[in-house]
Design a protein around this motif. Structure first.
Motif, short mmCIF file in Angstrom:
data_model
loop_
_atom_site.label_atom_id
_atom_site.label_comp_id
_atom_site.label_asym_id
_atom_site.label_seq_id
_atom_site.Cartn_x
_atom_site.Cartn_y
_atom_site.Cartn_z
N SER A 77 -79.53 -61.32 111.90
CA SER A 77 -79.41 -60.19 110.98
C SER A 77 -78.73 -59.02 111.67
N LYS A 133 -77.31 -63.82 103.04
CA LYS A 133 -78.72 -64.01 103.35
C LYS A 133 -79.35 -62.76 103.96
N ASP A 134 -78.53 -61.91 104.54
CA ASP A 134 -79.01 -60.68 105.17
C ASP A 134 -79.12 -59.59 104.12
N GLN A 189 -84.42 -59.22 109.88
CA GLN A 189 -84.24 -60.52 110.54
C GLN A 189 -85.18 -61.57 109.95
N LEU A 192 -83.90 -62.55 106.46
CA LEU A 192 -82.75 -63.45 106.52
C LEU A 192 -83.21 -64.88 106.78
N ASN A 195 -84.75 -66.36 103.72
CA ASN A 195 -83.74 -66.76 102.75
C ASN A 195 -83.05 -68.05 103.15
#
Length: 281
Positions: A77, A133-134, A189, A192, A195
């Motif tokens: 992340s 995703k972040d 982090q 992420l 995800n």
């Protein structure tokens, strides 16, 4: 080797079957047992804080290996790295103007490597950055550097609750700010990884190192309070600040505790890739 693993596997299986309240109780018991263990084997409990920073440095070293050898930043992340650099810069400033010691040197090295990680993610390896995703719920201004959802609440809290020592008021607020921001800097982090569902080994090693570092730092403060019979709290100042320092350390530890559980479980199961279930973050 198989015989040695059976009791551990049986214990893990038993814990896995327990309801959430029992798991939480067992986690607290395990944490207390670890504190007692550290209290008796570590003579100078100040060394625990140095150990925490050293473990953090080991985690950064894992990232350096990942970025240089594998040439990918997948699973990392950028938001967490930016927040880490921000609280380290604030803490380094406080260290220079308030108390220059070994921690200043360690923080300088950690901040420099964190800047390098940010540079690699943002420029050199940006094609592998998992930007979709972040997506931790933060808003940003000034080119993505100031995170409103996390930075502003920490800054406001620092304005209200900060040390009541004899230092300059700006330095005291800055000190409080870096303590609060550090407590939540790992959240992007973790989100992420949640995800992505699957966490590759080097990223998992890095986050686990952060978890160990946070526990050692928390243990340092708790044991120091016990050793001084509470006098350390008044040395930090009066009002809510001493309690907030301990609370921030405990929050950091519990934020990462769930991940560390699945990390250890994955290692015991012989899995190289960590799979996170929903609800970890």
């Amino acid at each position: 080797m198989r015989v040695a693993k059976r009791p551990i596997h049986a214990a893990v299986t038993w814990v896995k079957r327990q309801p959430s309240k029992v798991k939480a109780f067992l986690s607290v018991v395990a944490g207390i047992a670890a504190l007692v263990f550290l209290r008796f084997i570590v003579y100078d409990h100040d060394n625990l804080f140095v150990a925490a920073e050293a473990v953090h440095a080991v985690g950064i070293s894992v990232l350096i290996y990942k970025l240089t050898k594998e040439r990918t930043c997948a699973g990392l992340s950028l938001k967490s790295q930016d927040l880490t650099a921000l609280f380290l810069a604030a803490r380094l400033y406080c260290s220079f103007v308030m108390e220059y010691d070994i921690h200043t040197i360690l923080d300088t090295a950690t901040l420099a490597t964190t800047f390098w990680v940010i540079y690699m993610i943002r420029f050199k390896l940006r094609t592998s950055y998992m930007v979709d995703k972040d997506n931790f719920a933060v808003y940003y201004v000034v080119r993505y550097l100031i995170y409103i959802m996390e930075v502003v609440p920490c800054a406001l809290l620092a304005l209200v609750i900060h040390p009541s020592t004899s230092h300059n008021i700006f330095n005291r607020i800055c000190w409080a700010f870096c303590v609060y921001l550090e407590a939540v800097s790992v959240l992007p982090q973790l989100r992420l990884m949640q995800n992505a569902k699957i966490v590759e080994p080097f990223t998992a090693h890095y986050v686990f190192a952060l978890g160990i570092a946070r526990f050692l730092s928390c243990a340092h403060w708790v044991l120091q309070v016990l050793d001084t019979r509470g006098r350390l709290l008044t040395a930090l100042g009066y009002g809510l600040w001493p309690s907030m320092v301990l609370l921030a350390e405990i929050v950091q530890t519990f934020i990462l505790a769930d991940f560390c559980y699945y990390y250890v479980k994955s290692l015991i199961g012989g899995q190289l890739v960590l799979r996170l279930p929903s609800g970890v973050v």
